[in-house]
Write an enzyme that holds these catalytic residues in place. Structure first.
Site, mmCIF file in Angstrom:
data_model
loop_
_atom_site.group_PDB
_atom_site.id
_atom_site.type_symbol
_atom_site.label_atom_id
_atom_site.label_comp_id
_atom_site.label_asym_id
_atom_site.label_seq_id
_atom_site.Cartn_x
_atom_site.Cartn_y
_atom_site.Cartn_z
ATOM 1 N N ASP A 107 26.147 43.051 40.221
ATOM 2 C CA ASP A 107 26.121 43.167 38.751
ATOM 3 C C ASP A 107 26.065 41.783 38.139
ATOM 4 O O ASP A 107 25.431 41.557 37.116
ATOM 5 C CB ASP A 107 27.407 43.793 38.216
ATOM 6 C CG ASP A 107 27.641 45.172 38.756
ATOM 7 O OD1 ASP A 107 26.808 45.632 39.555
ATOM 8 O OD2 ASP A 107 28.660 45.773 38.375
ATOM 9 N N SER A 157 35.212 52.407 25.735
ATOM 10 C CA SER A 157 35.145 51.307 26.707
ATOM 11 C C SER A 157 35.964 50.143 26.142
ATOM 12 O O SER A 157 36.573 50.272 25.085
ATOM 13 C CB SER A 157 33.707 50.881 26.976
ATOM 14 O OG SER A 157 32.903 51.136 25.878
ATOM 15 N N LYS A 176 42.350 45.992 36.436
ATOM 16 C CA LYS A 176 41.177 46.788 36.062
ATOM 17 C C LYS A 176 40.458 47.212 37.338
ATOM 18 O O LYS A 176 39.974 46.366 38.099
ATOM 19 C CB LYS A 176 40.244 45.973 35.180
ATOM 20 C CG LYS A 176 39.110 46.784 34.602
ATOM 21 C CD LYS A 176 38.347 45.969 33.574
ATOM 22 C CE LYS A 176 37.365 46.814 32.805
ATOM 23 N NZ LYS A 176 36.341 47.437 33.610
ATOM 24 N N ARG A 202 33.086 60.414 32.534
ATOM 25 C CA ARG A 202 33.012 59.804 31.227
ATOM 26 C C ARG A 202 31.730 60.174 30.466
ATOM 27 O O ARG A 202 31.761 60.408 29.267
ATOM 28 C CB ARG A 202 33.088 58.297 31.436
ATOM 29 C CG ARG A 202 32.777 57.508 30.259
ATOM 30 C CD ARG A 202 32.168 56.182 30.739
ATOM 31 N NE ARG A 202 32.298 55.248 29.681
ATOM 32 C CZ ARG A 202 33.412 54.586 29.458
ATOM 33 N NH1 ARG A 202 34.433 54.740 30.274
ATOM 34 N NH2 ARG A 202 33.493 53.769 28.461
ATOM 35 N N GLU A 221 40.798 56.277 37.061
ATOM 36 C CA GLU A 221 39.613 55.748 37.722
ATOM 37 C C GLU A 221 39.511 56.342 39.123
ATOM 38 O O GLU A 221 40.516 56.416 39.845
ATOM 39 C CB GLU A 221 39.776 54.210 37.811
ATOM 40 C CG GLU A 221 38.512 53.444 37.973
ATOM 41 C CD GLU A 221 37.735 53.232 36.676
ATOM 42 O OE1 GLU A 221 38.111 53.783 35.617
ATOM 43 O OE2 GLU A 221 36.716 52.514 36.744
ATOM 44 N N LYS A 270 46.749 45.955 27.080
ATOM 45 C CA LYS A 270 46.858 46.883 25.955
ATOM 46 C C LYS A 270 48.135 46.606 25.179
ATOM 47 O O LYS A 270 49.127 46.141 25.749
ATOM 48 C CB LYS A 270 46.956 48.335 26.458
ATOM 49 C CG LYS A 270 45.863 48.771 27.387
ATOM 50 C CD LYS A 270 45.901 50.264 27.622
ATOM 51 C CE LYS A 270 46.452 50.586 28.981
ATOM 52 N NZ LYS A 270 46.066 51.924 29.471
HETATM 53 S S1 IVH Z 1 42.814 51.638 30.207
HETATM 54 C C1 IVH Z 1 39.720 52.311 26.301
HETATM 55 N N1 IVH Z 1 43.284 50.745 32.574
HETATM 56 O O1 IVH Z 1 37.709 50.263 32.473
HETATM 57 C C2 IVH Z 1 39.857 52.529 27.728
HETATM 58 N N2 IVH Z 1 41.050 51.281 32.043
HETATM 59 O O2 IVH Z 1 35.950 49.073 30.269
HETATM 60 C C3 IVH Z 1 41.100 51.900 28.220
HETATM 61 N N3 IVH Z 1 39.474 50.910 33.895
HETATM 62 O O3 IVH Z 1 36.671 53.102 30.779
HETATM 63 C C4 IVH Z 1 41.391 52.377 29.538
HETATM 64 N N4 IVH Z 1 40.949 50.213 35.339
HETATM 65 O O4 IVH Z 1 37.359 53.420 33.215
HETATM 66 C C5 IVH Z 1 42.346 51.176 31.735
HETATM 67 N N5 IVH Z 1 43.899 49.947 34.647
HETATM 68 C C6 IVH Z 1 42.948 50.386 33.821
HETATM 69 C C7 IVH Z 1 41.597 50.481 34.202
HETATM 70 C C8 IVH Z 1 40.667 50.928 33.282
HETATM 71 C C9 IVH Z 1 39.671 50.488 35.138
HETATM 72 C C10 IVH Z 1 38.152 51.257 33.339
HETATM 73 C C11 IVH Z 1 38.181 52.533 32.555
HETATM 74 C C12 IVH Z 1 37.574 52.175 31.218
HETATM 75 C C13 IVH Z 1 36.915 50.874 31.493
HETATM 76 C C14 IVH Z 1 36.914 50.038 30.241
#
Ligand code: IVH
Length: 675
Positions: A38, A87, A121, A142, A184, A300
């Site tokens: 990527d 996202s 992540k 999604r 995920e 967050k």
């Molecule tokens: S919280 C608003 N926590 O990353 C979405 N997301 O770019 C906030 N992801 O769509 C989600 N690991 O699929 C969150 N520990 C994590 C995550 C995570 C991977 C992915 C998720 C989301 C994308 C956002």
């Protein structure tokens, strides 16, 4: 890459870039395969968008830069999400985190202090699990965020997805009504490797990476095939009709765990930016030890009422960001290929690149290893190439993007003569594609040998970097490492580079290193194949440099961890007259390694590095107690460190270094026992 292309040239380049990027997208999104990383694709998209900015009239509607991503796949029932699956906006450094924090704090004038919930992540695909009265009702990918694919039958095969939520007295209310778990789906790195290994044996085509394999698997129409592939679901969000039931993300994770879902135990509530940056640095290093791939963190606002109040901009919530680690791959152009002569005389082809930032630093050169490697990869001067760099490793050219060639690329030919001293290069060994300059006095070899001698891991002579070494050689003040010890401040003052203070400082730091630990001395000689660890092994075995000097290949090969190649290199080195002359010169100047005797006082001859915070005492006290028992307290780990005392809140880099050097790690309790 900045363009100095004419409009016509830019037009041609744009066409080629679009075709390659489109192919990448097709393979990635439709076939769930990957033809490049990527990161490399991002780098090409960046070049395309720069060219389009320069020549906006060349933008077409179907350019990859004009695309809005994501649409559900046909073949599965489509299901609308209860709330949009958003996202995250990406940030890449501390100042972007500050900017985000400042933006949200401005929107929250009445909030005193924010807490952040930080998690790894994961690199997989997002999925929502819907439980009704505690029973798994359906699972939805999604898709475009609003509508996803119904993949319930496939998800039911994943062991870490509970088919019914666990009933615990504390959280039994979550077994009533609507409970949505978002998370995920990932494939673990080792299981991915095993799967590919198996496919290789079966003669099947290999998968590109764990995420594509996970995504491709979930979209299979046959659940039994899905069941045969190792997938895992790791939760990161919990949604209830009444949002007040889950006040914070930390509570959400706790409840998720009780309900039988897997969450990342690495996640943490942090309050200051310093803590966030430390967490980020730590995991950037330690991420290779995680079972799944990750390219950053999710940060967050922990309080979900505040998170909701902050709202959404575009497709991303204001209350969260993705902090992305620096990309380790990028694309750039090979401007030229030249040959560099190393301290052992090895002639290594090096690519000169158009400057590009990778993993946080500007890269202008990359090793091409040797002639046959260039031929095998077919790397040509003028090629656009994918370059890889991670942490401290030397940047490396992975592959040329052959489809971006315009016909002007040139094939590289190894020169016959040394570019430094014009001596005819020789092939070191017939089977070896490595060419070497046989001239022992080749200027390039001399300065690299002396630079290595003085380097941090070798004799650790402060203030003797590359530039000073070159200046001293050019002024004929030194010829070999031993000459350093007869340098005077007056001589140094003849050079523009030195003033009184810096000259006497350098002489002092050279003189301070006349009795190095044996391992450092062995390593500093720059014998082929003798890295730090081998130097330590040799020092521990012989304990006396004189013994090493007269050793035979057979004796060496008998030592644990020493192979034939190393044994030959050592004996060969001591058979060369000029090396013996050098050693004798050291001796006559009283520069000689000391053998640290590990007997006597309780800690005599034992050296320690303390990292992190100790509960029982401060660092200074620890240092004093070590010294009072005859031990050595060091500020940084080196090859002569015996123990790394690991306190609380330790950064990963020291632990990694200890592992690399084979330093024994002990806890504070073990340390206290030793004392
Ligand atoms: S919280 C608003 N926590 O990353 C979405 N997301 O770019 C906030 N992801 O769509 C989600 N690991 O699929 C969150 N520990 C994590 C995550 C995570 C991977 C992915 C998720 C989301 C994308 C956002």
């Amino acid at each position: 890459m900045s363009s100095k292309l004419s409009r016509a040239q830019a037009g041609k380049r744009i066409e080629k870039l679009r075709s390659l990027i489109n192919d990448y997208r097709y393979h990635y999104h439709v076939l769930d395969e990957s033809i490049m990383s990527d990161e490399a694709a991002d780098s090409l998209k960046h070049e395309l968008s720069e060219l389009e900015t320069e020549y906006p009239d060349l933008i077409t509607l179907d350019s990859p830069t004009q695309r809005v991503a994501g649409a559900p796949l046909p073949g599965f029932k489509q299901i609308e999400h209860s709330s949009r699956m958003l996202s995250l906006n990406d940030v890449f450094n501390e100042s972007e985190i500050v900017a985000w924090e400042t933006r949200i704090i401005k929107l929250l004038p009445d909030t005193a202090k924010l807490e952040y919930f930080v998690d790894i992540k994961m690199d997989g695909l997002a999925c929502a699990l819907i439980y009704k009265d505690g029973l798994l009702s359906h699972a939805v990918t999604r898709g475009d965020g609003l509508i996803g694919e119904d993949v319930t039958s496939n998800i039911r095969t994943i062991e870490s997805v509970p088919l019914s939520l666990r009933n615990t007295s504390e959280y039994s209310s979550f077994l009533k009504g609507y409970t949505e778990v978002r998370g995920e789906i990932v494939m673990y790195k080792d299981e991915f490797a095993a799967l590919n290994e198996k496919r290789k044996k079966e003669g099947k085509p290999l998968f590109a990476n764990p995420r594509n394999t996970a995504a491709g698997t979930i979209r299979q129409l046959d659940p039994s095939l899905v069941a045969s592939r190792p997938l895992h679901f790791r939760a990161y969000d919990l949604i209830r009709e009444n949002p007040n039931e889950v006040a914070t993300y930390s509570v959400a994770y706790k409840v998720l765990k009780h309900l039988g879902l897997l969450v990342n135990k690495e996640s943490k509530v942090l309050t200051t930016r310093k803590e966030i940056m430390e967490f980020a640095k730590d995991w950037e290093l330690k991420r290779k030890d995680l079972p799944f791939n990750t390219d950053g963190l999710v940060i967050k606002v922990n309080d979900r009422a505040i998170y909701r109040r902050l709202g959404v901009v575009g497709k991303a919530p204001r209350g969260a960001i993705a902090y992305k680690y620096a990309a380790e791959q990028a694309t750039t152009k090979v401007k030229d290929i030249f040959v560099s002569i190393g301290r052992t005389g090895a002639a290594t082809p090096v690519a000169m690149l158009e400057a590009v930032v990778i993993a946080g630093s500007t890269v202008q050169m990359a090793t091409l290893h040797n002639e046959s490697e260039i031929a095998k990869k077919d790397i040509r001067i003028g090629d656009t190439v994918i370059v890889h760099k991670a942490g401290d490793i030397i940047p490396e050219v992975i592959e040329p993007l052959v489809r971006l060639r315009d016909g002007r690329e040139k094939i590289f030919k190894m020169p016959e003569h040394c570019p430094e001293c014009s001596t005819k290069l020789i092939k070191y060994k017939e089977a070896d594609a490595v060419w070497r300059c046989p001239n022992q006095s080749c200027p390039s070899r001399s300065w690299k040998r002396i630079e290595h001698f003085a380097s941090k891991e070798a004799m650790d002579i402060d203030g003797l970097g590359e530039k000073n070494v070159i200046a001293l050689l050019a002024a004929k003040l030194i010829n070999d490492p031993a000459d350093l010890y007869i340098l005077t401040a007056e001589q140094l003052l003849q050079l523009d580079r030195f003033a009184e203070v810096s000259a006497s400082k350098l002489v002092k730091s050279i003189q301070a290193k006349k009795s190095p630990p044996l391992a450092r001395f062995i390593y500093s000689l720059g014998i082929r194949h003798i890295g730090i660890q081998t130097a330590v092994d040799l020092a521990n075995h012989f304990r006396d440099f004189n013994k090493l000097m007269s050793v035979t290949i057979e004796e060496l090969s008998d030592i644990d961890g020493i192979g034939e190649v190393v044994a030959e290199a050592v004996v060969e080195w001591f058979n060369e007259t000029r090396n013996i002359t050098l050693i004798n010169k050291f001796k006559s100047l009283n520069v000689w390694p000391v053998v640290v005797k590990k007997t006597g006082g309780k800690l005599s001859g034992v050296s320690f590095v303390v990292t992190g915070t100790l509960e029982a005492m401060g660092r200074e006290e620890a240092a004093e107690r070590i010294r009072s028992l005859g031990g050595t307290f060091q500020s940084a780990i080196g090859i002569d460190t015996d123990y790394l005392v690991v306190g609380a809140n330790v950064g990963a880099s020291k632990l990694t270094k200890a592992d690399k050097l084979g330093t024994k790690k002990i806890s504070e309790k073990e340390f206290l026992n030793l004392l």
